[in-house]
Design a protein around this motif. Structure first.
Motif, PDB file in Angstrom:
ATOM      1  N   GLU A 148       0.826  -1.208   0.000  1.00 33.58           N
ATOM      2  CA  GLU A 148       0.000   0.000   0.000  1.00 33.58           C
ATOM      3  C   GLU A 148       0.859   1.256   0.000  1.00 33.58           C
ATOM      4  O   GLU A 148       0.533   2.254  -0.643  1.00 33.58           O
ATOM      5  CB  GLU A 148      -0.920  -0.013   1.218  1.00 33.58           C
ATOM      6  N   SER A 149       1.984   1.208   0.719  1.00 35.92           N
ATOM      7  CA  SER A 149       2.863   2.381   0.784  1.00 35.92           C
ATOM      8  C   SER A 149       3.434   2.728  -0.584  1.00 35.92           C
ATOM      9  O   SER A 149       3.637   3.907  -0.902  1.00 35.92           O
ATOM     10  CB  SER A 149       4.005   2.122   1.770  1.00 35.92           C
ATOM     11  N   ALA A 150       3.708   1.717  -1.409  1.00 39.21           N
ATOM     12  CA  ALA A 150       4.226   1.971  -2.751  1.00 39.21           C
ATOM     13  C   ALA A 150       3.177   2.648  -3.623  1.00 39.21           C
ATOM     14  O   ALA A 150       3.488   3.596  -4.358  1.00 39.21           O
ATOM     15  CB  ALA A 150       4.676   0.662  -3.389  1.00 39.21           C
ATOM     16  N   VAL A 151       1.961   2.181  -3.561  1.00 38.77           N
ATOM     17  CA  VAL A 151       0.882   2.798  -4.335  1.00 38.77           C
ATOM     18  C   VAL A 151       0.675   4.243  -3.891  1.00 38.77           C
ATOM     19  O   VAL A 151       0.477   5.149  -4.718  1.00 38.77           O
ATOM     20  CB  VAL A 151      -0.418   1.988  -4.198  1.00 38.77           C
ATOM     21  N   ALA A 152       0.742   4.496  -2.573  1.00 37.70           N
ATOM     22  CA  ALA A 152       0.578   5.858  -2.054  1.00 37.70           C
ATOM     23  C   ALA A 152       1.714   6.760  -2.518  1.00 37.70           C
ATOM     24  O   ALA A 152       1.488   7.921  -2.900  1.00 37.70           O
ATOM     25  CB  ALA A 152       0.526   5.816  -0.527  1.00 37.70           C
ATOM     26  N   SER A 153       2.944   6.250  -2.514  1.00 40.03           N
ATOM     27  CA  SER A 153       4.087   7.050  -2.983  1.00 40.03           C
ATOM     28  C   SER A 153       3.952   7.381  -4.459  1.00 40.03           C
ATOM     29  O   SER A 153       4.270   8.493  -4.894  1.00 40.03           O
ATOM     30  CB  SER A 153       5.391   6.283  -2.735  1.00 40.03           C
ATOM     31  N   THR A 154       3.493   6.397  -5.237  1.00 41.77           N
ATOM     32  CA  THR A 154       3.302   6.624  -6.675  1.00 41.77           C
ATOM     33  C   THR A 154       2.234   7.688  -6.908  1.00 41.77           C
ATOM     34  O   THR A 154       2.411   8.596  -7.734  1.00 41.77           O
ATOM     35  CB  THR A 154       2.905   5.311  -7.363  1.00 41.77           C
ATOM     36  N   ARG A 155       1.145   7.603  -6.183  1.00 42.49           N
ATOM     37  CA  ARG A 155       0.069   8.587  -6.322  1.00 42.49           C
ATOM     38  C   ARG A 155       0.570   9.992  -5.995  1.00 42.49           C
ATOM     39  O   ARG A 155       0.289  10.953  -6.725  1.00 42.49           O
ATOM     40  CB  ARG A 155      -1.107   8.225  -5.420  1.00 42.49           C
ATOM     41  N   GLN A 156       1.336  10.113  -4.931  1.00 39.48           N
ATOM     42  CA  GLN A 156       1.852  11.414  -4.526  1.00 39.48           C
ATOM     43  C   GLN A 156       2.793  11.997  -5.592  1.00 39.48           C
ATOM     44  O   GLN A 156       2.716  13.191  -5.923  1.00 39.48           O
ATOM     45  CB  GLN A 156       2.577  11.304  -3.190  1.00 39.48           C
ATOM     46  N   LEU A 157       3.679  11.163  -6.117  1.00 41.38           N
ATOM     47  CA  LEU A 157       4.611  11.635  -7.142  1.00 41.38           C
ATOM     48  C   LEU A 157       3.866  12.105  -8.389  1.00 41.38           C
ATOM     49  O   LEU A 157       4.192  13.163  -8.961  1.00 41.38           O
ATOM     50  CB  LEU A 157       5.585  10.521  -7.514  1.00 41.38           C
ATOM     51  N   LEU A 158       2.879  11.362  -8.827  1.00 42.10           N
ATOM     52  CA  LEU A 158       2.115  11.744 -10.013  1.00 42.10           C
ATOM     53  C   LEU A 158       1.365  13.051  -9.783  1.00 42.10           C
ATOM     54  O   LEU A 158       1.298  13.904 -10.683  1.00 42.10           O
ATOM     55  CB  LEU A 158       1.136  10.630 -10.381  1.00 42.10           C
ATOM     56  N   GLN A 159       0.807  13.231  -8.611  1.00 45.75           N
ATOM     57  CA  GLN A 159       0.091  14.466  -8.307  1.00 45.75           C
ATOM     58  C   GLN A 159       1.029  15.660  -8.308  1.00 45.75           C
ATOM     59  O   GLN A 159       0.649  16.766  -8.726  1.00 45.75           O
ATOM     60  CB  GLN A 159      -0.614  14.341  -6.950  1.00 45.75           C
ATOM     61  N   GLN A 160       2.259  15.445  -7.879  1.00 50.31           N
ATOM     62  CA  GLN A 160       3.234  16.529  -7.824  1.00 50.31           C
ATOM     63  C   GLN A 160       3.822  16.867  -9.188  1.00 50.31           C
ATOM     64  O   GLN A 160       4.084  18.037  -9.487  1.00 50.31           O
ATOM     65  CB  GLN A 160       4.364  16.157  -6.858  1.00 50.31           C
ATOM     66  N   GLN A 161       4.025  15.854 -10.026  1.00 43.50           N
ATOM     67  CA  GLN A 161       4.795  16.041 -11.252  1.00 43.50           C
ATOM     68  C   GLN A 161       3.973  16.132 -12.535  1.00 43.50           C
ATOM     69  O   GLN A 161       4.476  16.629 -13.546  1.00 43.50           O
ATOM     70  CB  GLN A 161       5.796  14.879 -11.398  1.00 43.50           C
ATOM     71  N   LEU A 162       2.728  15.666 -12.519  1.00 39.10           N
ATOM     72  CA  LEU A 162       1.940  15.640 -13.749  1.00 39.10           C
ATOM     73  C   LEU A 162       0.910  16.762 -13.757  1.00 39.10           C
ATOM     74  O   LEU A 162      -0.006  16.776 -12.929  1.00 39.10           O
ATOM     75  CB  LEU A 162       1.206  14.303 -13.887  1.00 39.10           C
ATOM     76  N   PRO A 163       1.009  17.711 -14.683  1.00 37.15           N
ATOM     77  CA  PRO A 163      -0.040  18.727 -14.795  1.00 37.15           C
ATOM     78  C   PRO A 163      -1.332  18.100 -15.287  1.00 37.15           C
ATOM     79  O   PRO A 163      -1.306  17.142 -16.072  1.00 37.15           O
ATOM     80  CB  PRO A 163       0.535  19.709 -15.824  1.00 37.15           C
ATOM     81  N   PRO A 164      -2.481  18.597 -14.849  1.00 41.79           N
ATOM     82  CA  PRO A 164      -3.768  17.979 -15.214  1.00 41.79           C
ATOM     83  C   PRO A 164      -3.977  17.856 -16.723  1.00 41.79           C
ATOM     84  O   PRO A 164      -4.537  16.877 -17.198  1.00 41.79           O
ATOM     85  CB  PRO A 164      -4.795  18.919 -14.580  1.00 41.79           C
TER      86      PRO A 164
END
Length: 292
Positions: A148-164
């Protein structure tokens, strides 16, 4: 229609991919695994030399015909790709022969805007981010991890780095990579990538294992579409890593060359370095099968 089977030419299924030894491609021989497929796969080797194609398209032809606007556009795209992607020699000299960088360089030759990509072991999300940037808003990316921690880290990185405005469809899923086909579907992805071992910065006691990884790579062979790629990065330096690599390599070596091209990338002077396995599904098999 004749079903396509992974024929095991005396080679058993086992393991996952291990370390990278020399920066040369070694074509593996023999057949193909265990799941039945709808008989269509063409061999694709490493990406062709785009500079030669660019030269051939510049200017006018020998008969004096002008280069069309579509040819000019293709030439520009090829030049841009060439500028973006370092050669393997540059990877060695500039990036210290990091195989993870080499893997992304290969993926960039495969993924196009609008494609579907699968990060079957998303970890901290860096490969997922790379895939999302390549396929763009019209594409889709599946990111899967058991933790679960890996999925959460991935979600956070995408939210930070990917413009909508550049964000593809994202499917962040917690689960075992062996359930890949059930989670994603069949014959849909241009790229399925595995980065085996343990979660960087996480519990090193939680690692991918030979049995589940072999099942996951088997599933990936069904998930990838004609002309697509299954990429497996194996780590042999930790307990169980060598066995995992040997299982996956045996699977790759047993794939039918009529449907697959399998290659291995190693650093020969680093015996415990990662090994990258690349399994290309031939894009022309569907047409060949239709003619039978």
């Amino acid at each position: 229609m004749m079903a396509l089977h992974r024929i095991y030419g005396g080679v058993g299924l086992s393991g996952k991919v291990a370390h990278v030894k020399d920066l040369t491609l070694r074509q593996l021989t023999s057949c193909h695994g265990t799941l039945a497929v709808t008989g269509r796969h063409q061999t694709r080797g490493m990406a062709a030399d785009t500079s030669a194609a660019t030269t051939a398209e510049q200017g006018t032809s020998s008969s004096g015909q002008a280069v069309t606007s579509s040819q000019q556009q293709q030439q520009q795209q090829q030049q841009q790709q060439q500028e973006e992607l370092p050669s393997l020699l540059q990877l060695v000299s500039l990036y210290g022969a990091r195989l993870t960088t080499a893997a992304q360089m290969v993926w960039a030759q495969v993924l196009q805007p609008g494609d579907v990509a699968v990060d079957a072991t998303c970890g901290n999300g860096h490969d997922t981010l790379f895939m999302a940037q390549r396929v763009g808003q019209g594409g889709a990316v599946y990111a899967i991890d058991l933790q679960e921690s890996a999925v959460a880290s991935t979600r956070q990185l995408l939210q930070q780095q990917l413009p909508p405005e550049a964000c593809p469809q994202l499917h962040l899923l917690q689960g075992c990579h062996s359930q890949l086909q059930a989670l994603v579907g069949s014959n849909v992805a241009k790229l399925v990538a595995f980065n085996l071992g343990y979660l960087p910065g996480g519990d090193k006691g939680i690692v991918t294992a030979a049995d589940s990884t072999a099942a996951a790579v088997e599933a990936a062979l069904e998930v990838v579409c004609p002309g697509g790629l299954v990429s497996v990065m194996c780590y042999i330096g930790h307990p169980g890593g060598l066995e995992e690599y040997e299982r996956v390599r045996a699977l790759a070596a047993g794939l039918s060359p009529s449907y697959w091209t399998s290659s291995e990338l190693k650093l020969v002077n680093r015996p415990t370095a990662p090994v990258m396995l690349l399994l290309w599904r031939r894009p022309d098999v569907q047409e060949q099968q239709a003619r039978r």
